[in-house]
Each structure stands twice: as structure tokens, then as C-alpha cells.
Design an enzyme around this catalytic site. Sequence first.
Site, PDB file in Angstrom:
ATOM      1  N   HIS A   1      -5.674   3.737  -1.370  1.00 56.17           N
ATOM      2  CA  HIS A   1      -6.010   3.666   0.164  1.00 56.17           C
ATOM      3  C   HIS A   1      -6.229   4.942   1.056  1.00 56.17           C
ATOM      4  O   HIS A   1      -6.738   4.856   2.205  1.00 56.17           O
ATOM      5  CB  HIS A   1      -4.973   2.506   0.751  1.00 56.17           C
ATOM      6  CG  HIS A   1      -3.655   3.399   0.864  1.00 56.17           C
ATOM      7  ND1 HIS A   1      -2.807   3.328  -0.250  1.00 56.17           N
ATOM      8  CD2 HIS A   1      -3.006   3.660   1.772  1.00 56.17           C
ATOM      9  CE1 HIS A   1      -1.751   3.769   0.318  1.00 56.17           C
ATOM     10  NE2 HIS A   1      -1.945   4.091   1.325  1.00 56.17           N
TER      11      HIS A   1
ATOM     12  N   LYS B   1       6.269   5.224  -1.140  1.00 50.63           N
ATOM     13  CA  LYS B   1       7.128   6.254  -0.040  1.00 50.63           C
ATOM     14  C   LYS B   1       8.616   5.798  -0.363  1.00 50.63           C
ATOM     15  O   LYS B   1       9.178   6.697   0.239  1.00 50.63           O
ATOM     16  CB  LYS B   1       6.602   5.871   1.394  1.00 50.63           C
ATOM     17  CG  LYS B   1       5.293   6.569   1.679  1.00 50.63           C
ATOM     18  CD  LYS B   1       4.862   6.338   3.248  1.00 50.63           C
ATOM     19  CE  LYS B   1       3.629   7.038   3.304  1.00 50.63           C
ATOM     20  NZ  LYS B   1       3.231   6.808   4.754  1.00 50.63           N
TER      21      LYS B   1
ATOM     22  N   HIS C   1       0.715  -1.318   0.018  1.00 50.73           N
ATOM     23  CA  HIS C   1      -0.079  -0.132   0.053  1.00 50.73           C
ATOM     24  C   HIS C   1       0.831   1.319   0.138  1.00 50.73           C
ATOM     25  O   HIS C   1       0.696   2.299  -0.614  1.00 50.73           O
ATOM     26  CB  HIS C   1      -0.863   0.121   1.268  1.00 50.73           C
ATOM     27  CG  HIS C   1      -0.423   0.108   2.677  1.00 50.73           C
ATOM     28  ND1 HIS C   1       0.444  -0.763   3.203  1.00 50.73           N
ATOM     29  CD2 HIS C   1      -0.497   1.142   3.553  1.00 50.73           C
ATOM     30  CE1 HIS C   1       0.873  -0.444   4.322  1.00 50.73           C
ATOM     31  NE2 HIS C   1       0.450   0.798   4.721  1.00 50.73           N
ATOM     32  N   ASP C   2       2.042   1.496   0.788  1.00 49.65           N
ATOM     33  CA  ASP C   2       2.608   2.603   0.776  1.00 49.65           C
ATOM     34  C   ASP C   2       3.983   2.363   0.329  1.00 49.65           C
ATOM     35  O   ASP C   2       4.930   3.203   0.472  1.00 49.65           O
ATOM     36  CB  ASP C   2       3.055   2.654   2.315  1.00 49.65           C
ATOM     37  CG  ASP C   2       2.035   3.574   2.908  1.00 49.65           C
ATOM     38  OD1 ASP C   2       1.336   4.397   2.200  1.00 49.65           O
ATOM     39  OD2 ASP C   2       1.778   3.670   4.160  1.00 49.65           O
TER      40      ASP C   2
ATOM     41  N   HIS D   1       3.184   9.969  -2.874  1.00 48.89           N
ATOM     42  CA  HIS D   1       3.514   8.216  -2.792  1.00 48.89           C
ATOM     43  C   HIS D   1       2.574   7.298  -3.495  1.00 48.89           C
ATOM     44  O   HIS D   1       2.553   6.287  -3.933  1.00 48.89           O
ATOM     45  CB  HIS D   1       3.666   8.012  -1.558  1.00 48.89           C
ATOM     46  CG  HIS D   1       2.268   7.518  -0.757  1.00 48.89           C
ATOM     47  ND1 HIS D   1       1.747   8.560   0.041  1.00 48.89           N
ATOM     48  CD2 HIS D   1       1.968   6.195  -0.308  1.00 48.89           C
ATOM     49  CE1 HIS D   1       0.846   7.696   0.802  1.00 48.89           C
ATOM     50  NE2 HIS D   1       0.845   6.806   0.559  1.00 48.89           N
TER      51      HIS D   1
END
Length: 199
Positions: A98, A49, A45-46, A74
Site C-alpha cells: 500500500h 507498525k 494495512h499498517d 512496517h
Amino acid sequence: MANQLNDEDTGDHVKRLGMYSTLLSEKANVPTESRENIKRFSSLHDIGKVAIPSEILKKPSKLTKDEFNKVKEHVNIGYDLVKKLKLGKVAENIVRYHHEKWDGSGYPLGLKGENIPLEARIVAVVDVYDALRQKKFHRGALSHLEALTMIENEKGKSFDPELVDIFVANNKEFEKIYEENKESLDLATEFYSAIKNNK
């Protein structure tokens, strides 16, 4: 591995996220195949980043507007990554959406309600819960009850009301996942540590 470049606790976070996502998906009666994909790809999900400067991600005080706008990038960076990897729509939706909110106030597109893909709505709830439970650079960790209250307060605002009701009804199971896995180290964490120590 990439998830952990800016946060060593991320290994634990993404492991728990997979467990939370599976549980919430089951309780929401998501079909088995979709449930497996949500579990598999929630950890990404991240991923975007990796392109955000660590001094912003680890800043011990409130971000400026420009810094927050940088962080928001991101989702699109991550989306481009998973799209190039051809991981499929579930992965793409989780990574890109998300941070969308039920009331339309999220990003990157300001999607509202059921226009937000279900898999992204599921990850949104459990991601926030886990983040609230962890100590961050700018604040202390919240208790389960404090995090639960914040999730409930965002029902119909940040989060899908039905998913919040399911989360609340089963909150003790989510608490158990956190408590039993907050000190765990998965293989990615071990491998990352080995690289850092030149082993």
C-alpha cells in the site's frame, strides 16, 4: 487491537478505511468477492507498525532518514504477520504494497503502475485521504478540499490515475464517510479502552 497500540484514533481510521475501500472498489467495478476481501483486510494495512517504536510514530517533527527507514519496515513486518496467519493474497498485498507508488518511487519493492496489486492501489488512495483529514503529531488536519487537491496532484505519481478520477468524481461520498464517522467508536476501541482502564 494491535493497530491501536500506538494510536487510539486508529480504531476510527480503520473503520473508515473499510468504508472508503468498499466505496472505491464498487465505483471501480471490482468483482464482489474481491471487494469484500478488500473491505475485510484494509484494516490490517499498517499492522506492522506494532513493531515500530512509538517515539518514532508519535514524533512531533520531521523524521530523520534513519527513522523513516525504520517506519518503512512496517510493511514487511506486517506482511510476515498476515502470511503466517494465512489470510490470503488480498491481505498480503494490501499490507505489503500500500506504500508502492504508481511512478515506481514507493516502497518496499519500487513496483510501478499495474504491477502494484489493485487492492493495494485502492487502499493507498483512501489511506492517504483519511490521514490528511486527521490531526497528526506533526501537523494539523486538512480540510476535505485541501486533501482532495493533494490527491489530485499525485495522480499518475503516487496514485493510479483511473482510481484518482473515480475518487474525485465521487469525492462528496468520501467526505460524507469521514464526517459521519470521525467520532465513532468500534468494538475494538471500546475493548482496548477497557483493558487500559483495567475493567
